[in-house]
Design an enzyme around this catalytic site. Structure first.
Site, short mmCIF file in Angstrom:
data_model
loop_
_atom_site.label_atom_id
_atom_site.label_comp_id
_atom_site.label_asym_id
_atom_site.label_seq_id
_atom_site.Cartn_x
_atom_site.Cartn_y
_atom_site.Cartn_z
N LYS A 184 4.12 -9.72 5.94
CA LYS A 184 5.11 -10.41 5.11
C LYS A 184 5.76 -9.41 4.18
CE LYS A 184 4.06 -10.13 1.36
NZ LYS A 184 3.94 -8.90 0.53
N TYR A 269 4.37 -15.15 -2.35
CA TYR A 269 3.10 -15.89 -2.28
C TYR A 269 3.22 -17.25 -2.96
CZ TYR A 269 0.71 -11.77 -0.53
OH TYR A 269 0.31 -10.72 0.26
P1 NAD Z 1 2.35 1.58 1.86
O1 NAD Z 1 3.46 2.25 1.15
O2 NAD Z 1 0.97 1.78 1.33
O3 NAD Z 1 2.34 1.99 3.39
C1 NAD Z 1 3.52 2.01 4.16
C2 NAD Z 1 3.32 2.90 5.38
O4 NAD Z 1 4.57 2.99 6.06
C3 NAD Z 1 2.88 4.31 5.03
O5 NAD Z 1 1.87 4.72 5.92
C4 NAD Z 1 4.14 5.14 5.24
O6 NAD Z 1 3.87 6.45 5.67
C5 NAD Z 1 4.84 4.37 6.36
N1 NAD Z 1 6.29 4.59 6.38
C6 NAD Z 1 6.99 4.76 7.48
N2 NAD Z 1 8.28 4.97 7.20
C7 NAD Z 1 8.40 4.92 5.88
C8 NAD Z 1 9.50 5.08 4.98
N3 NAD Z 1 10.75 5.28 5.42
N4 NAD Z 1 9.25 4.99 3.66
C9 NAD Z 1 8.02 4.74 3.21
N5 NAD Z 1 6.93 4.58 4.02
C10 NAD Z 1 7.13 4.68 5.34
O7 NAD Z 1 2.71 0.02 1.91
P2 NAD Z 1 1.70 -1.19 2.15
O8 NAD Z 1 1.25 -1.70 0.85
O9 NAD Z 1 0.68 -0.82 3.16
O10 NAD Z 1 2.72 -2.28 2.74
C11 NAD Z 1 3.11 -2.31 4.11
C12 NAD Z 1 3.57 -3.72 4.48
O11 NAD Z 1 2.50 -4.62 4.29
C13 NAD Z 1 4.73 -4.27 3.64
O12 NAD Z 1 5.55 -5.06 4.45
C14 NAD Z 1 4.06 -5.15 2.62
O13 NAD Z 1 4.85 -6.21 2.14
C15 NAD Z 1 2.88 -5.67 3.40
N6 NAD Z 1 1.72 -6.00 2.54
C16 NAD Z 1 1.07 -7.17 2.76
C17 NAD Z 1 -0.04 -7.48 2.00
C18 NAD Z 1 -0.83 -8.73 2.30
O14 NAD Z 1 -1.70 -9.07 1.54
N7 NAD Z 1 -0.57 -9.41 3.40
C19 NAD Z 1 -0.48 -6.62 1.01
C20 NAD Z 1 0.19 -5.42 0.82
C21 NAD Z 1 1.29 -5.12 1.60
#
Ligand code: NAD
Length: 439
Positions: A184, A269
């Site tokens: 999401k 949420y």
């Molecule tokens: P994060 O920044 O920790 O990780 C993102 C990943 O994408 C990294 O490994 C990064 O290297 C990669 N990436 C690839 N191309 C990129 C770019 N152009 N710029 C930045 N990063 C790039 O983020 P996250 O917290 O893991 O979030 C990822 C997804 O998960 C998002 O859509 C977020 O909304 C979702 N999320 C959901 C929950 C949940 O509880 N369901 C919690 C956190 C995040």
């Protein structure tokens, strides 16, 4: 002659009613006992229901009972599918969520297993692959991603990338013939959501949005109590989700990658859980938005959004989200004869469900003590179950699209400074697949 059991039960009932008086922590803890017992019974019944036993496990293990029903019990004995019959997952994007939650959760899944990784950072992927025993041949870059098509071990692609990348990786993943589980928010516009649904339909693969709260036991319990009208008619909902950010260079603060600020990330949420709990869709939204002038965190995306949603039943939900306030994640459902309150509502664990019910001059407060379960494992196993049994996921693409439509209406209302009607032909039920069989 009286047997010991009715005497004890009567005493317990009398004891609980006194202790339930609107109250101090001591009384609340006592009140929890009855509820824990009730939830254990419910859990036991749940564990015995044949529908909850994976189809492939013909002979589940049942252990001998030895604790009183008033003591906290463990859950049912895990009945995992043998590894070669579990659904294989490729996880795309190795950031915080994947490394801290999703990959570890796959280890406690019963129907799902990790088989491949996709990352733009080869060194990091090499380390992660070594930790989880993934062969080099099952490690892909964003460029070689389409070659997943030829990997028979991969059934599902789980997309855990910045929001604006969800559409591209869903469309390419569907073209590779794989089922898609997408984090999401589903995407950054309703046009993108529609394209993702169409691509998956065309490729005849399933699409699910990872709304873990809809699989989380405490939130599901609250929804059940609300929908059974245990506290009478719902009158009002109050929901908020706040956290503080620190890094203006992170993708979450770039409009092109995130699509927005607090609203699509954490405010979502409040929006999604309210719709889930009420089982109803809003007909109108009215919003206010604010960003502190000069704060580099909020040059491109908003700091806070506060909005109201009006439902056809007359219920109004008041929601707020903030990117620059101490972490606080809570909602309360106010009903005719009581309320239900979920603290840590949207957290990864530690949900705390309290209810209060009017009883004459008294208010009976209860803490509903359900066993904690890994939300990510429940969510992934549900998707695997849908693939094994060819069912529509409980939170399909249409559910993600509906949230996107509503978020766009919320932004429009904040911009215009007036309520925005949401013309919607859909019902909450039509946006969901069958109720998940969670174990
Ligand atoms: P994060 O920044 O920790 O990780 C993102 C990943 O994408 C990294 O490994 C990064 O290297 C990669 N990436 C690839 N191309 C990129 C770019 N152009 N710029 C930045 N990063 C790039 O983020 P996250 O917290 O893991 O979030 C990822 C997804 O998960 C998002 O859509 C977020 O909304 C979702 N999320 C959901 C929950 C949940 O509880 N369901 C919690 C956190 C995040």
């Amino acid at each position: 002659m009286h047997s010991a059991t009715p005497y004890t039960n009567q005493n317990t009932k009398h004891f609980s009613r006194k202790k339930f008086l609107s109250a101090t922590g001591k009384y609340l803890a006592a009140g929890a006992i009855g509820t824990i017992a009730a939830s254990i019974k419910a859990d036991q019944a749940h564990a015995q229901a044949p529908g909850n036993i994976p189809q492939d496990v013909e002979d589940p293990i049942v252990l001998e009972k030895w604790k009183s029903e008033y003591d906290q019990q463990s859950g049912p004995v895990p009945t995992p599918l043998p590894p070669d019959r579990r659904i294989g997952y490729a996880v795309v994007g190795l950031g915080h969520l994947s490394l801290e939650e999703i990959l570890p959760a796959l280890g406690s899944c019963k129907k799902s297993k990790l088989v491949a990784l996709v990352s733009g950072t080869p060194d990091k992927m090499k380390k992660v692959a070594a930790q989880y025993g993934i062969a080099e041949a099952n490690c892909y870059s964003y460029q070689t991603y389409d070659k997943l098509k030829d990997n028979k071990e991969v059934d599902v692609i789980y997309i855990v990338l910045p929001n604006s990348m969800h559409k591209e990786f869903t469309v390419r993943g569907a073209a590779a013939g794989k089922h898609i589980l997408c984090e999401k928010p589903m995407a950054v516009s309703q046009a993108e959501c529609r394209e993702m649904i169409e691509a998956c339909n065309k490729a005849k693969v399933k699409l699910m949005v990872a709304y873990r709260i809809q699989y989380q036991p405490h939130n599901r319990k609250l929804r059940e109590l609300v929908q059974k009208k245990e506290f009478g008619q719902v009158k009002f909902v109050d929901a908020f989700n706040c956290q503080s950010s620190a890094n203006p260079d992170h993708w979450r603060h770039k409009k092109a990658l995130a699509g927005g600020g607090a609203l699509p990330d954490i405010g979502l949420y409040c929006l999604n859980t309210t719709r889930f709990v009420l089982g109803e869709e809003p007909t109108e939204v009215f919003a206010y938005q604010y960003s502190t002038p000069g704060n580099p965190l909020f040059r491109e995306v908003e700091e806070m959004v506060s909005w109201q949603m009006r439902f056809a039943s007359g219920v109004v939900a008041s929601c707020a989200t903030h990117y620059n306030a101490h972490e606080s994640r809570r909602y309360r459902v106010m009903c005719e004869r009581g309320w239900l309150d979920m603290n840590k509502a949207y957290a990864y664990k530690g949900q705390d469900l309290m209810t209060a019910k009017a009883d004459g001059m008294m208010e009976l407060q209860q803490n509903i003590g359900l066993a904690e379960k890994n939300q990510f494992a429940l969510e992934m196993d549900h998707f695997s179950d849908c693939i094994i049994k060819n069912k529509r996921p409980f939170t399909p693409g249409e559910e993600g699209l509906q949230d996107q439509i509503l978020m766009e209406a919320i932004y429009q209302s904040a911009k215009e400074g007036k309520p925005v009607k949401v013309a919607s032909a859909v019902t909450n039920q039509s946006l969901h697949g069958p109720e998940p069989e969670l174990s």
